[in-house]
Design a protein around this motif. Structure first.
Motif, mmCIF file in Angstrom:
data_model
loop_
_atom_site.group_PDB
_atom_site.id
_atom_site.type_symbol
_atom_site.label_atom_id
_atom_site.label_comp_id
_atom_site.label_asym_id
_atom_site.label_seq_id
_atom_site.Cartn_x
_atom_site.Cartn_y
_atom_site.Cartn_z
ATOM 1 N N ASP A 154 0.863 -1.175 0.000
ATOM 2 C CA ASP A 154 0.000 0.000 0.000
ATOM 3 C C ASP A 154 0.906 1.233 0.000
ATOM 4 O O ASP A 154 2.097 1.144 0.292
ATOM 5 C CB ASP A 154 -0.874 0.029 1.261
ATOM 6 C CG ASP A 154 -2.119 -0.834 1.123
ATOM 7 O OD1 ASP A 154 -2.516 -1.128 -0.008
ATOM 8 O OD2 ASP A 154 -2.681 -1.202 2.161
ATOM 9 N N ILE A 155 0.328 2.364 -0.274
ATOM 10 C CA ILE A 155 1.097 3.612 -0.256
ATOM 11 C C ILE A 155 1.443 3.943 1.190
ATOM 12 O O ILE A 155 0.587 3.932 2.066
ATOM 13 C CB ILE A 155 0.288 4.757 -0.897
ATOM 14 C CG1 ILE A 155 0.066 4.453 -2.373
ATOM 15 C CG2 ILE A 155 0.982 6.090 -0.702
ATOM 16 C CD1 ILE A 155 -0.865 5.428 -3.063
ATOM 17 N N CYS A 156 2.706 4.208 1.414
ATOM 18 C CA CYS A 156 3.156 4.558 2.762
ATOM 19 C C CYS A 156 2.698 5.971 3.098
ATOM 20 O O CYS A 156 2.743 6.864 2.264
ATOM 21 C CB CYS A 156 4.682 4.487 2.850
ATOM 22 S SG CYS A 156 5.318 2.837 2.597
ATOM 23 N N THR A 157 2.289 6.163 4.328
ATOM 24 C CA THR A 157 1.859 7.487 4.764
ATOM 25 C C THR A 157 3.013 8.290 5.352
ATOM 26 O O THR A 157 2.881 9.478 5.567
ATOM 27 C CB THR A 157 0.736 7.381 5.813
ATOM 28 O OG1 THR A 157 1.197 6.567 6.888
ATOM 29 C CG2 THR A 157 -0.512 6.763 5.184
ATOM 30 N N ARG A 158 4.154 7.612 5.558
ATOM 31 C CA ARG A 158 5.344 8.313 6.051
ATOM 32 C C ARG A 158 6.495 8.041 5.085
ATOM 33 O O ARG A 158 6.729 6.900 4.699
ATOM 34 C CB ARG A 158 5.706 7.829 7.455
ATOM 35 C CG ARG A 158 4.625 8.184 8.471
ATOM 36 C CD ARG A 158 5.014 7.820 9.858
ATOM 37 N NE ARG A 158 5.276 6.380 9.936
ATOM 38 C CZ ARG A 158 5.295 5.686 11.070
ATOM 39 N NH1 ARG A 158 5.084 6.285 12.201
ATOM 40 N NH2 ARG A 158 5.519 4.402 11.067
ATOM 41 N N ASP A 193 9.059 5.352 6.004
ATOM 42 C CA ASP A 193 8.631 3.979 5.758
ATOM 43 C C ASP A 193 8.847 3.605 4.295
ATOM 44 O O ASP A 193 9.315 2.506 3.989
ATOM 45 C CB ASP A 193 7.153 3.805 6.119
ATOM 46 C CG ASP A 193 6.887 3.925 7.609
ATOM 47 O OD1 ASP A 193 7.842 3.803 8.412
ATOM 48 O OD2 ASP A 193 5.717 4.141 7.970
ATOM 49 N N ALA A 194 8.503 4.518 3.399
ATOM 50 C CA ALA A 194 8.690 4.258 1.964
ATOM 51 C C ALA A 194 10.158 4.036 1.636
ATOM 52 O O ALA A 194 10.504 3.118 0.879
ATOM 53 C CB ALA A 194 8.126 5.422 1.142
ATOM 54 N N ILE A 195 11.027 4.837 2.200
ATOM 55 C CA ILE A 195 12.463 4.683 1.948
ATOM 56 C C ILE A 195 12.975 3.366 2.524
ATOM 57 O O ILE A 195 13.767 2.665 1.894
ATOM 58 C CB ILE A 195 13.241 5.893 2.512
ATOM 59 C CG1 ILE A 195 12.926 7.119 1.656
ATOM 60 C CG2 ILE A 195 14.742 5.628 2.547
ATOM 61 C CD1 ILE A 195 13.461 8.418 2.213
ATOM 62 N N ALA A 255 14.637 0.456 0.326
ATOM 63 C CA ALA A 255 16.003 0.016 0.638
ATOM 64 C C ALA A 255 16.043 -1.496 0.873
ATOM 65 O O ALA A 255 16.959 -2.184 0.403
ATOM 66 C CB ALA A 255 16.541 0.764 1.846
ATOM 67 N N MET A 256 15.059 -2.022 1.589
ATOM 68 C CA MET A 256 15.010 -3.466 1.835
ATOM 69 C C MET A 256 14.816 -4.222 0.529
ATOM 70 O O MET A 256 15.489 -5.216 0.261
ATOM 71 C CB MET A 256 13.878 -3.798 2.814
ATOM 72 C CG MET A 256 13.634 -5.293 2.990
ATOM 73 S SD MET A 256 15.090 -6.223 3.498
ATOM 74 C CE MET A 256 15.159 -5.752 5.195
ATOM 75 N N TYR A 257 13.917 -3.754 -0.295
ATOM 76 C CA TYR A 257 13.651 -4.394 -1.582
ATOM 77 C C TYR A 257 14.916 -4.404 -2.448
ATOM 78 O O TYR A 257 15.295 -5.424 -3.006
ATOM 79 C CB TYR A 257 12.508 -3.657 -2.282
ATOM 80 C CG TYR A 257 12.152 -4.212 -3.633
ATOM 81 C CD1 TYR A 257 11.598 -5.475 -3.756
ATOM 82 C CD2 TYR A 257 12.366 -3.474 -4.792
ATOM 83 C CE1 TYR A 257 11.267 -5.986 -4.989
ATOM 84 C CE2 TYR A 257 12.031 -3.979 -6.028
ATOM 85 C CZ TYR A 257 11.488 -5.232 -6.119
ATOM 86 O OH TYR A 257 11.164 -5.745 -7.351
ATOM 87 N N ARG A 258 15.586 -3.262 -2.522
ATOM 88 C CA ARG A 258 16.817 -3.165 -3.310
ATOM 89 C C ARG A 258 17.901 -4.084 -2.752
ATOM 90 O O ARG A 258 18.616 -4.743 -3.497
ATOM 91 C CB ARG A 258 17.308 -1.722 -3.330
ATOM 92 C CG ARG A 258 18.462 -1.494 -4.270
ATOM 93 C CD ARG A 258 18.804 -0.016 -4.363
ATOM 94 N NE ARG A 258 19.775 0.243 -5.377
ATOM 95 C CZ ARG A 258 21.086 0.097 -5.216
ATOM 96 N NH1 ARG A 258 21.569 -0.332 -4.078
ATOM 97 N NH2 ARG A 258 21.914 0.367 -6.211
#
Length: 154
Positions: A71-75, A78-80, A84-87
């Protein structure tokens, strides 16, 4: 409709009603993936692979895998962190592949169980650790994944 579902994410409920969504098929090679997409394109079902909405998919425009399950992160932090984890995980898998090493794969049924648990309980719930065959707290499993990516991604 303004009613509480009890779910921590509702995105999957909306998208799972459409074709070509959810977990991707397993393909042994890039050419096998292209052949399958080609069947859909040649039959006129889709104009191109951008109409495949799996949780993770090869980009049509760029040489990378798109993660589409979140889902779209609200912070923004969190998105970063998720990016970073995915990368880091992709880097780890790339390094394993280029050193001719393998990694475990699991059946859709098992992975789908964790997807459901994440949708239902969010980060406050437990997820299946397939290596241990037991439920573990979300934060513990994330910590193990971080360590694995750090160790094997070097």
């Amino acid at each position: 409709m303004g009613r509480r579902t009890g779910l921590k994410s509702y995105r999957m409920n909306v998208f799972r009603t459409m074709p070509r969504t959810g977990l991707p098929e397993h393909f042994d090679s890039w050419s096998e993936y292209q052949r399958h997409v080609g069947v859909l394109v040649e039959a006129g079902l889709i104009p191109d692979a951008s109409k495949i909405w799996w949780d993770i998919r090869p980009s049509v425009l760029y040489p990378f895998l798109e993660m589409r399950i979140s889902d779209i992160c609200t912070r923004w932090r969190d998105a970063i962190a998720i990016a970073a984890m995915y990368r880091s995980l992709l880097h780890m898998l790339f390094r394993l592949r280029t050193s001719n090493q393998r990694w475990r794969t699991y059946a859709h049924m098992l992975v789908s169980e964790n997807v459901w648990r994440a949708q239902r309980y969010g980060s406050a719930g437990d997820l299946m650790d397939f290596g241990k065959s037991q439920l573990v707290p979300f934060d513990e499993l994330i910590e193990r994944i971080c360590m694995m990516a750090r160790e094997r991604g070097r």
